[in-house]
Design an enzyme around this catalytic site. Structure first.
Site, PDB file in Angstrom:
ATOM      1  N   ASP A  43       1.646  -5.576   8.037  1.00 42.38           N
ATOM      2  CA  ASP A  43       0.485  -4.689   7.946  1.00 42.38           C
ATOM      3  C   ASP A  43      -0.748  -5.583   7.789  1.00 42.38           C
ATOM      4  O   ASP A  43      -0.867  -6.329   6.806  1.00 42.38           O
ATOM      5  CB  ASP A  43       0.637  -3.742   6.744  1.00 42.38           C
ATOM      6  CG  ASP A  43      -0.521  -2.760   6.653  1.00 42.38           C
ATOM      7  OD1 ASP A  43      -1.664  -3.148   6.969  1.00 42.38           O
ATOM      8  OD2 ASP A  43      -0.292  -1.613   6.241  1.00 42.38           O
ATOM      9  N   PHE A  86       0.843  -1.193   0.000  1.00 42.58           N
ATOM     10  CA  PHE A  86       0.000   0.000   0.000  1.00 42.58           C
ATOM     11  C   PHE A  86       0.886   1.255   0.000  1.00 42.58           C
ATOM     12  O   PHE A  86       1.904   1.292   0.693  1.00 42.58           O
ATOM     13  CB  PHE A  86      -0.915  -0.014   1.226  1.00 42.58           C
ATOM     14  CG  PHE A  86      -2.021   0.999   1.141  1.00 42.58           C
ATOM     15  CD1 PHE A  86      -3.104   0.801   0.310  1.00 42.58           C
ATOM     16  CD2 PHE A  86      -1.952   2.171   1.869  1.00 42.58           C
ATOM     17  CE1 PHE A  86      -4.115   1.750   0.209  1.00 42.58           C
ATOM     18  CE2 PHE A  86      -2.954   3.125   1.774  1.00 42.58           C
ATOM     19  CZ  PHE A  86      -4.043   2.913   0.940  1.00 42.58           C
ATOM     20  N   TYR A 123     -10.919   0.470  10.705  1.00 39.88           N
ATOM     21  CA  TYR A 123     -12.119   1.002  10.041  1.00 39.88           C
ATOM     22  C   TYR A 123     -12.604   0.145   8.882  1.00 39.88           C
ATOM     23  O   TYR A 123     -13.570   0.475   8.225  1.00 39.88           O
ATOM     24  CB  TYR A 123     -11.910   2.459   9.586  1.00 39.88           C
ATOM     25  CG  TYR A 123     -10.626   2.746   8.825  1.00 39.88           C
ATOM     26  CD1 TYR A 123     -10.421   2.260   7.545  1.00 39.88           C
ATOM     27  CD2 TYR A 123      -9.633   3.539   9.397  1.00 39.88           C
ATOM     28  CE1 TYR A 123      -9.260   2.538   6.851  1.00 39.88           C
ATOM     29  CE2 TYR A 123      -8.465   3.829   8.715  1.00 39.88           C
ATOM     30  CZ  TYR A 123      -8.277   3.327   7.441  1.00 39.88           C
ATOM     31  OH  TYR A 123      -7.125   3.603   6.777  1.00 39.88           O
ATOM     32  N   LYS A 124     -11.909  -0.974   8.609  1.00 34.87           N
ATOM     33  CA  LYS A 124     -12.368  -1.860   7.531  1.00 34.87           C
ATOM     34  C   LYS A 124     -13.251  -2.945   8.154  1.00 34.87           C
ATOM     35  O   LYS A 124     -14.366  -2.680   8.572  1.00 34.87           O
ATOM     36  CB  LYS A 124     -11.169  -2.439   6.777  1.00 34.87           C
ATOM     37  CG  LYS A 124     -10.218  -1.381   6.207  1.00 34.87           C
ATOM     38  CD  LYS A 124      -9.128  -2.033   5.395  1.00 34.87           C
ATOM     39  CE  LYS A 124      -7.977  -1.104   5.077  1.00 34.87           C
ATOM     40  NZ  LYS A 124      -8.308   0.003   4.198  1.00 34.87           N
ATOM     41  N   ARG A 145     -12.839  -3.657  -7.164  1.00 37.86           N
ATOM     42  CA  ARG A 145     -12.543  -4.420  -5.947  1.00 37.86           C
ATOM     43  C   ARG A 145     -13.839  -4.649  -5.188  1.00 37.86           C
ATOM     44  O   ARG A 145     -14.555  -3.704  -4.867  1.00 37.86           O
ATOM     45  CB  ARG A 145     -11.554  -3.601  -5.112  1.00 37.86           C
ATOM     46  CG  ARG A 145     -10.605  -4.422  -4.297  1.00 37.86           C
ATOM     47  CD  ARG A 145      -9.581  -3.565  -3.609  1.00 37.86           C
ATOM     48  NE  ARG A 145     -10.178  -2.533  -2.771  1.00 37.86           N
ATOM     49  CZ  ARG A 145      -9.505  -1.810  -1.884  1.00 37.86           C
ATOM     50  NH1 ARG A 145      -8.226  -2.005  -1.727  1.00 37.86           N
ATOM     51  NH2 ARG A 145     -10.094  -0.885  -1.167  1.00 37.86           N
TER      52      ARG A 145
HETATM   53  C1  LIG Z   1      -2.479  -1.957   3.756  1.00 35.55           C
HETATM   54  C2  LIG Z   1      -2.817  -0.579   4.217  1.00 35.55           C
HETATM   55  N1  LIG Z   1      -1.955   0.108   4.995  1.00 35.55           N
HETATM   56  C3  LIG Z   1      -2.244   1.356   5.429  1.00 35.55           C
HETATM   57  C4  LIG Z   1      -3.427   1.968   5.085  1.00 35.55           C
HETATM   58  C5  LIG Z   1      -3.680   3.392   5.471  1.00 35.55           C
HETATM   59  O1  LIG Z   1      -3.414   3.741   6.715  1.00 35.55           O
HETATM   60  P1  LIG Z   1      -3.965   5.095   7.364  1.00 35.55           P
HETATM   61  O2  LIG Z   1      -5.165   4.722   8.141  1.00 35.55           O
HETATM   62  O3  LIG Z   1      -2.850   5.594   8.160  1.00 35.55           O
HETATM   63  O4  LIG Z   1      -4.343   6.036   6.271  1.00 35.55           O
HETATM   64  C6  LIG Z   1      -4.369   1.287   4.303  1.00 35.55           C
HETATM   65  C7  LIG Z   1      -5.661   1.888   3.922  1.00 35.55           C
HETATM   66  O5  LIG Z   1      -5.937   3.037   4.010  1.00 35.55           O
HETATM   67  C8  LIG Z   1      -4.040   0.003   3.852  1.00 35.55           C
HETATM   68  O6  LIG Z   1      -4.883  -0.665   3.082  1.00 35.55           O
HETATM   69  N1  LIG Z   2      -8.633   5.172   4.593  1.00 34.01           N
HETATM   70  C1  LIG Z   2      -9.300   5.524   3.477  1.00 34.01           C
HETATM   71  C2  LIG Z   2      -9.807   6.807   3.336  1.00 34.01           C
HETATM   72  C3  LIG Z   2     -10.472   7.186   2.190  1.00 34.01           C
HETATM   73  C4  LIG Z   2     -10.692   6.263   1.197  1.00 34.01           C
HETATM   74  C5  LIG Z   2     -10.216   4.979   1.286  1.00 34.01           C
HETATM   75  C6  LIG Z   2      -9.492   4.610   2.429  1.00 34.01           C
HETATM   76  C7  LIG Z   2      -8.908   3.271   2.537  1.00 34.01           C
HETATM   77  O1  LIG Z   2      -8.793   2.752   3.604  1.00 34.01           O
HETATM   78  C8  LIG Z   2      -8.454   2.609   1.309  1.00 34.01           C
HETATM   79  C9  LIG Z   2      -7.898   1.250   1.547  1.00 34.01           C
HETATM   80  N2  LIG Z   2      -6.800   1.225   2.475  1.00 34.01           N
HETATM   81  C10 LIG Z   2      -7.450   0.562   0.293  1.00 34.01           C
HETATM   82  O2  LIG Z   2      -6.884  -0.497   0.399  1.00 34.01           O
HETATM   83  O3  LIG Z   2      -7.669   1.006  -0.793  1.00 34.01           O
END
Ligand SMILES: Cc1ncc(COP(=O)(O)O)c(C=O)c1O
Ligand SMILES: Nc1ccccc1C(=O)C[C@H](N)C(=O)O
Length: 411
Positions: free
Chosen positions: A212, A135, A237-238, A386
């Site tokens: 992660d 990511f 939050y997922k 997705r």
């Molecule tokens: C694998 C992964 N790592 C990190 C993040 C993002 O982390 P953060 O909540 O700090 O934006 C996401 C999604 O947003 C993710 O899918």
């Molecule tokens: N935190 C977000 C805020 C806004 C929109 C998407 C996200 C996601 O979490 C994306 C996710 N991590 C992803 O794997 O695409």
């Protein structure tokens, strides 16, 4: 791997029968209903749906705890919540004993802190292994750390199904590698890494892991202690469903606690913070990974998410995640492949997380049309739709109906 529910459905009635047989079906009623105009939610891996309990408990917290206790709340239990709820999440879904998990900050911040803590344990080594499809936030954090500390990245060679494997790791793992930092489930392909084997291979080379878990927590079984993971981070939050921007978690194995050295020294990671003394002296244990003031409403929302997972039980949650994604794959094969979509996720459910990606050149337009039709998926560059199915709120009929709409749109 957990046994799977039979997911075969050749008619909408079959899908409805799967819902009737689903031992977790009653959990759907715990969530606030879908908004008018939304018929299917297939983006549980970007943002989970809200539990009604979070709305109710947040309101009660504001009225009773915040309004009632004001500043006294911090010395009446709020301050301990990041570790307490960390332990609850750890017991519900991380396979981690108490005292190693903290709810705090964001995944990005926690990834930075655990990566630096891991590097500090391998001061004579110069390389961090990551993969190109990690990511973006993780790649950027690694790139900035490498720049600041004068280290190097060893890029993992990509595999055909977008996943990270022991074989790929073997090509880059040597005595220069300090840390291997990978995703358990790849955000684009949904590939589920063999975290136990990769962790063991990393340790054999004398390096440490930072996993992660953003896309696996709440969808896949995780055994951090048994796998002897060093550090892990993830968002809530997922599939945990704690809400947009809810605080993330971090795990640091107890065996590293006496030498934990994290880079963001803050007052709440210090021993006796209210003494307001000069100089930084880390608090004992996992508390030393803390920096500043935690979001208490956020931590309490994580507690609700952890509780519902604990109640359902991770083996059952995983079994439903597999059954739901199996149905997506089946329908993608029979309805979408003839329209030119290709499966962009592993076919083997043992190697797949909680989402399924399908690719076609016009995926961006397909996603826009789906949203217009009341089906909410995610688009990921360059060409991926997705489909993320949250095991607790999603139903088999919802998947059936969503894929039927997608077939029409894709024609
Ligand atoms: C694998 C992964 N790592 C990190 C993040 C993002 O982390 P953060 O909540 O700090 O934006 C996401 C999604 O947003 C993710 O899918
Ligand atoms: N935190 C977000 C805020 C806004 C929109 C998407 C996200 C996601 O979490 C994306 C996710 N991590 C992803 O794997 O695409």
């Amino acid at each position: 791997m957990t046994s799977t529910l039979p997911a075969t459905a050749t008619s909408r009635e079959d899908a409805a029968a799967l819902d009737v047989a689903d031992p977790l079906a009653h959990f759907r009623d715990r969530y606030l209903p879908l908004a008018p105009g939304v018929t299917a939610y297939l983006d549980g891996n970007s943002l989970g749906r809200p539990l009604a309990a979070i709305a109710e408990r947040s309101d009660a917290f504001i009225r009773e705890q915040w309004a009632g206790r004001l500043i006294r709340g911090w010395s009446e239990g709020w301050m301990e919540l990041p570790e307490q709820v960390g332990d609850e999440l750890a017991a519900a879904t991380l396979g981690a004993a108490a005292g190693q998990t903290l709810i705090a900050d964001s995944t990005t911040i926690n990834f930075y802190k655990t990566l630096r803590a891991a590097l500090a344990l391998r001061p004579d080594r110069t390389r961090i292994v990551i993969d190109r499809d990690h990511f973006p936030t993780n790649r950027f954090v690694v790139e900035s750390v490498v720049r600041d500390l004068g280290l190097e990245i060893a890029w993992l060679p990509g595999s055909v199904d977008g996943g990270v494997t022991v074989d790929a790791l073997a090509e880059v793992l040597d005595e220069r590698v300090a840390v291997v930092a990978l995703s358990h489930v790849a955000y684009r392909s949904g590939h589920l890494a063999d975290a136990a084997a990769i962790t063991a291979a990393t340790h054999r080379a004398g390096a440490l892991v930072v996993w992660d878990l953003c896309h696996s927590v709440g969808a896949c079984e995780i055994e951090l202690d048994a796998w002897e993971v060093d550090f892990a981070v993830g968002c809530t939050y997922k599939f945990v469903g704690a809400g947009p921007g809810a605080p993330a978690f971090l795990y640091a194995a107890a065996r590293h606690h006496d030498r934990l050295d994290q880079p963001l020294w803050g007052w709440l990671g210090r021993a006796d913070p209210f003494e307001m003394e000069q100089g930084y002296r880390p608090a004992p244990g996992i508390r030393s990974m803390m920096s500043g003031t935690p979001s208490i409403p956020g931590v309490l929302a994580v507690r609700e998410g952890a509780r519902v997972i604990a109640e359902a039980g991770m083996p059952a949650v995983r079994a439903k995640a597999v059954a739901l994604t199996e149905l997506v794959v089946e329908l993608a094969d029979s309805w979408l492949a003839p329209e030119g979509f290709t499966l962009a996720s592993p076919r083997d459910p043992a190697r797949r997380g909680g989402h399924v990606s399908v690719a076609r050149a016009d995926a961006r337009q397909v996603c826009a049309a789906l949203v217009e039709a009341g089906v909410l998926p995610d688009f990921r560059t360059p060409d991926v739709v997705r489909l993320g199915v949250s095991p607790l709120p999603a139903s088999f009929v919802e998947v059936w109906d969503a894929l039927a709409v997608m077939r029409e749109i894709g024609r």
